[in-house]
Design a protein around this motif. Structure first.
Motif, PDB file in Angstrom:
ATOM      1  N   GLY A 192       0.799  -1.223   0.000  1.00 53.44           N
ATOM      2  CA  GLY A 192       0.000   0.000   0.000  1.00 53.44           C
ATOM      3  C   GLY A 192       0.827   1.266   0.000  1.00 53.44           C
ATOM      4  O   GLY A 192       0.527   2.220  -0.722  1.00 53.44           O
ATOM      5  N   PHE A 193       1.883   1.292   0.793  1.00 56.56           N
ATOM      6  CA  PHE A 193       2.744   2.475   0.904  1.00 56.56           C
ATOM      7  C   PHE A 193       3.482   2.717  -0.407  1.00 56.56           C
ATOM      8  O   PHE A 193       3.465   3.822  -0.963  1.00 56.56           O
ATOM      9  N   LEU A 194       4.137   1.682  -0.920  1.00 58.35           N
ATOM     10  CA  LEU A 194       4.873   1.804  -2.182  1.00 58.35           C
ATOM     11  C   LEU A 194       3.939   2.187  -3.317  1.00 58.35           C
ATOM     12  O   LEU A 194       4.271   3.053  -4.143  1.00 58.35           O
ATOM     13  N   ALA A 195       2.765   1.574  -3.367  1.00 52.51           N
ATOM     14  CA  ALA A 195       1.808   1.860  -4.440  1.00 52.51           C
ATOM     15  C   ALA A 195       1.369   3.315  -4.403  1.00 52.51           C
ATOM     16  O   ALA A 195       1.292   3.986  -5.448  1.00 52.51           O
ATOM     17  N   GLY A 196       1.073   3.822  -3.213  1.00 51.98           N
ATOM     18  CA  GLY A 196       0.633   5.207  -3.089  1.00 51.98           C
ATOM     19  C   GLY A 196       1.717   6.191  -3.490  1.00 51.98           C
ATOM     20  O   GLY A 196       1.469   7.139  -4.241  1.00 51.98           O
ATOM     21  N   ILE A 197       2.930   5.952  -2.987  1.00 54.41           N
ATOM     22  CA  ILE A 197       4.048   6.828  -3.338  1.00 54.41           C
ATOM     23  C   ILE A 197       4.291   6.813  -4.841  1.00 54.41           C
ATOM     24  O   ILE A 197       4.460   7.864  -5.481  1.00 54.41           O
ATOM     25  N   ALA A 198       4.324   5.616  -5.429  1.00 51.39           N
ATOM     26  CA  ALA A 198       4.601   5.499  -6.862  1.00 51.39           C
ATOM     27  C   ALA A 198       3.534   6.195  -7.696  1.00 51.39           C
ATOM     28  O   ALA A 198       3.848   6.862  -8.693  1.00 51.39           O
ATOM     29  N   THR A 199       2.272   6.068  -7.296  1.00 50.30           N
ATOM     30  CA  THR A 199       1.185   6.714  -8.039  1.00 50.30           C
ATOM     31  C   THR A 199       1.336   8.219  -8.018  1.00 50.30           C
ATOM     32  O   THR A 199       1.175   8.894  -9.049  1.00 50.30           O
ATOM     33  N   ALA A 200       1.641   8.772  -6.850  1.00 47.41           N
ATOM     34  CA  ALA A 200       1.807  10.217  -6.738  1.00 47.41           C
ATOM     35  C   ALA A 200       3.024  10.703  -7.520  1.00 47.41           C
ATOM     36  O   ALA A 200       2.961  11.691  -8.261  1.00 47.41           O
ATOM     37  N   VAL A 201       4.137  10.003  -7.348  1.00 50.86           N
ATOM     38  CA  VAL A 201       5.384  10.421  -7.995  1.00 50.86           C
ATOM     39  C   VAL A 201       5.270  10.337  -9.518  1.00 50.86           C
ATOM     40  O   VAL A 201       5.613  11.283 -10.239  1.00 50.86           O
ATOM     41  N   LYS A 202       4.778   9.222 -10.017  1.00 52.60           N
ATOM     42  CA  LYS A 202       4.666   9.067 -11.464  1.00 52.60           C
ATOM     43  C   LYS A 202       3.612  10.004 -12.056  1.00 52.60           C
ATOM     44  O   LYS A 202       3.725  10.416 -13.221  1.00 52.60           O
ATOM     45  N   GLY A 203       2.594  10.350 -11.249  1.00 49.35           N
ATOM     46  CA  GLY A 203       1.579  11.274 -11.745  1.00 49.35           C
ATOM     47  C   GLY A 203       2.125  12.654 -12.023  1.00 49.35           C
ATOM     48  O   GLY A 203       1.662  13.350 -12.935  1.00 49.35           O
ATOM     49  N   LEU A 204       3.129  13.066 -11.246  1.00 48.83           N
ATOM     50  CA  LEU A 204       3.728  14.383 -11.418  1.00 48.83           C
ATOM     51  C   LEU A 204       5.064  14.333 -12.155  1.00 48.83           C
ATOM     52  O   LEU A 204       5.411  15.258 -12.877  1.00 48.83           O
ATOM     53  N   ARG A 205       5.811  13.248 -11.953  1.00 47.55           N
ATOM     54  CA  ARG A 205       7.150  13.136 -12.543  1.00 47.55           C
ATOM     55  C   ARG A 205       7.353  11.729 -13.105  1.00 47.55           C
ATOM     56  O   ARG A 205       7.973  10.879 -12.461  1.00 47.55           O
ATOM     57  N   PRO A 206       6.850  11.457 -14.295  1.00 48.86           N
ATOM     58  CA  PRO A 206       6.995  10.110 -14.874  1.00 48.86           C
ATOM     59  C   PRO A 206       8.445   9.685 -15.064  1.00 48.86           C
ATOM     60  O   PRO A 206       8.729   8.492 -15.184  1.00 48.86           O
ATOM     61  N   ASP A 207       9.365  10.645 -15.087  1.00 49.39           N
ATOM     62  CA  ASP A 207      10.775  10.332 -15.297  1.00 49.39           C
ATOM     63  C   ASP A 207      11.461   9.794 -14.056  1.00 49.39           C
ATOM     64  O   ASP A 207      12.561   9.226 -14.138  1.00 49.39           O
ATOM     65  N   VAL A 208      10.859   9.967 -12.882  1.00 46.36           N
ATOM     66  CA  VAL A 208      11.487   9.513 -11.640  1.00 46.36           C
ATOM     67  C   VAL A 208      11.386   7.994 -11.545  1.00 46.36           C
ATOM     68  O   VAL A 208      10.324   7.406 -11.768  1.00 46.36           O
ATOM     69  N   ARG A 209      12.493   7.359 -11.192  1.00 46.72           N
ATOM     70  CA  ARG A 209      12.511   5.898 -11.020  1.00 46.72           C
ATOM     71  C   ARG A 209      12.040   5.561  -9.605  1.00 46.72           C
ATOM     72  O   ARG A 209      12.545   6.124  -8.629  1.00 46.72           O
ATOM     73  N   VAL A 210      11.085   4.657  -9.481  1.00 47.23           N
ATOM     74  CA  VAL A 210      10.556   4.239  -8.181  1.00 47.23           C
ATOM     75  C   VAL A 210      10.939   2.783  -7.944  1.00 47.23           C
ATOM     76  O   VAL A 210      10.650   1.910  -8.772  1.00 47.23           O
ATOM     77  N   VAL A 211      11.591   2.528  -6.813  1.00 47.54           N
ATOM     78  CA  VAL A 211      12.096   1.198  -6.488  1.00 47.54           C
ATOM     79  C   VAL A 211      11.487   0.741  -5.164  1.00 47.54           C
ATOM     80  O   VAL A 211      11.508   1.473  -4.176  1.00 47.54           O
ATOM     81  N   GLY A 212      10.946  -0.465  -5.154  1.00 52.00           N
ATOM     82  CA  GLY A 212      10.418  -1.062  -3.931  1.00 52.00           C
ATOM     83  C   GLY A 212      11.410  -2.049  -3.349  1.00 52.00           C
ATOM     84  O   GLY A 212      12.185  -2.676  -4.077  1.00 52.00           O
ATOM     85  N   VAL A 213      11.397  -2.191  -2.015  1.00 52.36           N
ATOM     86  CA  VAL A 213      12.341  -3.074  -1.324  1.00 52.36           C
ATOM     87  C   VAL A 213      11.575  -4.029  -0.418  1.00 52.36           C
ATOM     88  O   VAL A 213      10.724  -3.611   0.364  1.00 52.36           O
ATOM     89  N   GLN A 214      11.900  -5.321  -0.536  1.00 54.28           N
ATOM     90  CA  GLN A 214      11.322  -6.329   0.336  1.00 54.28           C
ATOM     91  C   GLN A 214      12.421  -7.127   1.030  1.00 54.28           C
ATOM     92  O   GLN A 214      13.542  -7.242   0.518  1.00 54.28           O
ATOM     93  N   ALA A 215      12.094  -7.669   2.201  1.00 52.46           N
ATOM     94  CA  ALA A 215      13.008  -8.584   2.880  1.00 52.46           C
ATOM     95  C   ALA A 215      13.059  -9.897   2.111  1.00 52.46           C
ATOM     96  O   ALA A 215      12.027 -10.390   1.639  1.00 52.46           O
ATOM     97  N   GLU A 216      14.254 -10.471   1.961  1.00 53.15           N
ATOM     98  CA  GLU A 216      14.408 -11.711   1.205  1.00 53.15           C
ATOM     99  C   GLU A 216      13.480 -12.815   1.717  1.00 53.15           C
ATOM    100  O   GLU A 216      12.937 -13.599   0.931  1.00 53.15           O
ATOM    101  N   GLY A 217      13.305 -12.873   3.026  1.00 51.17           N
ATOM    102  CA  GLY A 217      12.504 -13.937   3.606  1.00 51.17           C
ATOM    103  C   GLY A 217      11.008 -13.698   3.566  1.00 51.17           C
ATOM    104  O   GLY A 217      10.235 -14.523   4.061  1.00 51.17           O
TER     105      GLY A 217
END
Length: 411
Positions: A192-217
């Motif tokens: 939810g957090f990553l999705a919300g941030i990415a939606t806002a960022v890409k809506g205003l700045r499509p050129d910005v790269r958005v990277v999500g991070v998960q724990a390996e386990g």
């Protein structure tokens, strides 16, 4: 709002406009959290790296953003029926505080073994806490059953339009605080957090790269994205309870498919090291999940174009876990050295070894004797030592010096 895929089964995901409306609803509720450049991360990455400190948000994480928005939009009848949630702690606190502010009764299911400070904080905001299962997914089953039996409204931790829209307000702040940003890195559990941030960022700045991070386990997104649908994990194992989610939510998954450029995973050692570095260098207390973005940056500093923003998603950490993670982080960084050495079983034998260690400026933390072993000579004793060093290079110097002095060393 946007529908992903056509037809009656389409998943509604927020748009930039929805997130901007959410921001108006959250004025005076969520904090405009600070952002500042990290010199040590910038030096590591070779360009500006800024920290977005959502660990300083109300309740200690970003969760109040989505929880309050979702609950503020309930009808009067739904508010009277109360709400129920499932959480390892951060969403629990967000729901509890939002319920307190809105005058709604809240019941929260937490997995057995949830951090004690998170439980106490949730109760402190006035919520009723119940325990069920050993993961958020299992607690969520009980919360759904409670909602079915009582009519309480389930406030899902990540899989709802309003939750994603509320979390997305953090993305608007990131672009305002760092207009020149090239990369945004944020942790993901259910998404939810990553999705919300990415939606806002890409809506205003499509050129910005958005990277999500998960724990390996507890990384459900890589396989899910590869298959094109949310795929549950068979098992999970990570200290990062805040992102230990076994299956992506449909709403955040659809947004992440559309807007997130990459998902990376980090090890437990990397999480520990990042948490330790944030304590030492940034003077910020974060939980393991909150350190995930920094862990990714430290794992591969040159992989992210700068200026980059790393988001610290939460700071609600059990002090006992913090102690263990600090020790784990110091070991991962080469600051703890554990080895065995054979010494003569004579008066002064151990003292001589300790003097040699002191001579290379290492600090002995623990010593354990081993006298009864078939591999030892009658005039020998083996000692296991835990030594504090300044890092990997210093640890190597300590071992090299002891070997040069004639000690048989094993690790």
């Amino acid at each position: 709002m946007t529908d992903v895929a056509a037809g009656p089964g389409a998943v509604r995901i927020p748009t930039l406009a929805d997130i901007e409306v959410a921001r108006d609803a959250l004025r005076g509720v969520s904090i405009y959290t600070p952002m500042e450049e990290s010199r040590w991360l910038s030096g590591t990455a070779g360009g500006p790296v800024l920290i977005k400190a959502e660990n300083l948000q109300r309740t200690g994480s970003f969760k109040i953003r989505g929880a309050y928005l979702r609950m503020s939009r309930l009808s009067p009848a739904e508010k009277r029926a109360g709400v129920v949630a499932a959480s390892a702690g951060n969403h629990a606190q967000g729901v509890a505080l939002a319920a307190q502010m809105l005058g709604i009764h809240a019941t929260v299911y937490m997995p057995e073994g949830a951090p004690i400070p998170k439980e106490k904080a949730t109760r402190g905001y006035g919520a009723e806490v119940r325990f069920h299962g050993h993961s958020v997914d299992e607690a969520l089953v009980a919360a759904k059953q409670f909602a079915h039996e009582t009519g309480a409204v389930l406030i899902h931790p990540f899989d709802h339009f309003d939750i994603v829209a509320g979390q997305g307000t953090c993305g608007l702040e990131i672009l305002e605080q760092c207009p020149e940003v090239k990369t945004v890195i944020a942790s993901a559990g259910g998404g939810g957090f990553l999705a919300g941030i990415a939606t806002a960022v890409k809506g205003l700045r499509p050129d910005v790269r958005v990277v999500g991070v998960q724990a390996e386990g507890a990384a459900a997104y890589p396989a899910s994205l590869e298959q094109g649908v949310p795929v549950p994990l068979g098992k999970m194992s990570t200290m990062a309870d805040g992102i230990a989610v076994g299956c992506p939510g449909e709403v955040p998954f659809a947004a992440i498919q559309q807007y997130v450029d990459q998902i990376v995973t980090v090890s437990e050692e990397s999480l520990s090291r990042a948490l330790l570095m944030l304590l030492e260098r940034a003077k910020l207390v974060v939980e393991p999940a909150g350190a995930a973005a920094v862990a990714a940056m430290l794992d591969d500093p040159t992989a992210f174009e700068t200026p980059a923003v790393v988001v610290l998603s939460g700071g609600n950490v059990d002090p006992l876990l913090l102690m263990r993670v600090i020790r784990h982080g110091m070991a991962a960084a080469g600051r703890y050295l554990v080895f065995r050495a054979r010494i003569p079983d004579v008066p002064g034998g151990l003292a001589q070894l300790l003097n040699e260690i002191a001579g290379v400026s290492a600090n002995v933390l623990d010593v354990v004797h081993e006298r009864t072993s078939a591999s030892l000579h009658l005039d020998e004793v083996e000692v296991q030592l835990q030594v504090e060093t300044r890092g990997v290079e210093h640890a190597d110097r300590v071992l090299a010096h002891l070997r040069a002095c004639g000690y048989a060393i094993a690790q």
